[in-house]
Design an enzyme around this catalytic site. Structure first.
Site, PDB file in Angstrom:
ATOM      1  N   ALA A  64      -2.487 -26.883 -38.141  1.00 31.67           N
ATOM      2  CA  ALA A  64      -2.779 -26.355 -36.811  1.00 31.67           C
ATOM      3  C   ALA A  64      -4.253 -26.615 -36.495  1.00 31.67           C
ATOM      4  O   ALA A  64      -5.069 -26.856 -37.392  1.00 31.67           O
ATOM      5  CB  ALA A  64      -2.476 -24.860 -36.751  1.00 31.67           C
ATOM      6  N   GLY A 109       0.711 -26.432 -40.597  1.00 31.54           N
ATOM      7  CA  GLY A 109       1.698 -26.717 -39.564  1.00 31.54           C
ATOM      8  C   GLY A 109       2.401 -28.043 -39.756  1.00 31.54           C
ATOM      9  O   GLY A 109       3.533 -28.234 -39.297  1.00 31.54           O
ATOM     10  N   GLU A 112       5.087 -27.355 -42.175  1.00 31.94           N
ATOM     11  CA  GLU A 112       6.066 -26.515 -41.483  1.00 31.94           C
ATOM     12  C   GLU A 112       6.925 -27.318 -40.512  1.00 31.94           C
ATOM     13  O   GLU A 112       8.139 -27.107 -40.431  1.00 31.94           O
ATOM     14  CB  GLU A 112       5.330 -25.380 -40.760  1.00 31.94           C
ATOM     15  CG  GLU A 112       4.778 -24.344 -41.737  1.00 31.94           C
ATOM     16  CD  GLU A 112       3.761 -23.400 -41.103  1.00 31.94           C
ATOM     17  OE1 GLU A 112       3.931 -22.177 -41.261  1.00 31.94           O
ATOM     18  OE2 GLU A 112       2.810 -23.879 -40.458  1.00 31.94           O
ATOM     19  N   GLU A 132      -3.035 -21.898 -45.682  1.00 28.51           N
ATOM     20  CA  GLU A 132      -3.488 -20.876 -44.730  1.00 28.51           C
ATOM     21  C   GLU A 132      -4.170 -19.676 -45.378  1.00 28.51           C
ATOM     22  O   GLU A 132      -5.136 -19.124 -44.825  1.00 28.51           O
ATOM     23  CB  GLU A 132      -2.305 -20.386 -43.873  1.00 28.51           C
ATOM     24  CG  GLU A 132      -1.776 -21.405 -42.878  1.00 28.51           C
ATOM     25  CD  GLU A 132      -0.702 -22.310 -43.441  1.00 28.51           C
ATOM     26  OE1 GLU A 132      -0.040 -23.012 -42.661  1.00 28.51           O
ATOM     27  OE2 GLU A 132      -0.515 -22.316 -44.693  1.00 28.51           O
TER      28      GLU A 132
END
Length: 258
Positions: A64, A109, A112, A132
């Site tokens: 992200a 991300g 993910e 994270e």
């Protein structure tokens, strides 16, 4: 679209996350564009397989966009997570088969979003991870849920708690990647897999996909009942009649349902 490109050829859609200067990091604009792109693709009858990849040779999706999140409020952080959830759920549940062509870093991300795809093919230089917790947050784009479902609770907790990064071979070993290939063969391998899928009944595959996805949230007995219902439903289709008749007549089938 500024950050997403879409190409369609031979019933295959290639969606590319195109932010190479940011290693294809996911910001809110990119997530919204991805959702819009998937909404368009899932309605198209000329697309039966989707390949998702990142631009450049270094990163699939590096994570992200930290520059957007660093000053975000709790409400803004939650909103970004929900935006990703909407886009990723659409990608995960679209009727087409989705293949992640993981061409480099798939962190946060990026890991993910790869897990939302039905099949993950990793280049030899691919790196997976959920870093994270090292930033004082936790995976917020589905990592705490999808990773455990793919590789098991123990391995998921280890990866998330340690923030370890793993290479493509280790990702393959634990079930996070379906296949590992040389980087220069990545897209060709994804297209080879797509070609195998295109030979089969697209409508039956789409139903099988929905049953597999829904069954993960059910107990075995209810999952088996759902499978029986879906199995019976396919007996109403043209492809069932054509596929079985062609088999008995020892000829190639012409499967057309979608």
């Amino acid at each position: 679209m500024n950050n997403i490109t879409l190409e369609v050829a031979d019933q295959i859609a290639t969606i590319t996350i195109n932010r190479p200067k940011s290693l294809n990091a996911l910001n809110s604009e990119t997530l919204a564009e991805l959702n819009e792109c998937c909404a368009e693709v899932e309605k198209r009858k000329d697309v039966r397989v989707v390949i998702l990849t990142g631009s450049g040779a270094k990163a699939f999706v590096a994570g992200a966009d930290i520059s957007e999140m660093v000053n975000a409020t709790p409400a803004e952080g939650r909103a970004m997570s929900l935006l990703a959830m909407e886009a990723f759920n659409r990608l995960e549940n679209m009727p087409q088969v989705t293949i992640a062509a993981v061409n480099g870093y798939a962190l946060g991300g990026g890991c993910e979003i790869s897990m939302c795809c039905d099949i993950r093919v990793a280049a030899e230089n691919a790196i997976f991870g959920q870093p994270e917790c090292g930033l004082g947050i936790l995976p917020g784009f589905g990592g705490t849920q999808r990773l455990a479902r793919l590789v098991g609770k123990g391995r998921a907790k280890e990866l998330i708690f340690t923030c370890d990064k793993i290479n493509a071979e280790e990702a393959y070993r634990i079930g996070l990647a379906n296949k590992v290939v040389p980087a220069d063969q990545l897209m060709d391998e994804c297209k080879k897999i797509a070609a195998k899928i295109l030979k089969n009944g697209s409508y039956a595959i789409s139903i099988a996909k929905s049953v597999i996805n829904a069954g993960l949230d059910m107990d075995l007995l209810n999952g088996l009942r759902m499978e029986a219902d879906a199995f019976g439903f396919t007996f109403s289709t043209h492809d069932k009649k054509e596929g079985m008749t062609a088999f008995l007549e020892k000829r190639p089938s012409e499967l057309t349902d979608f």
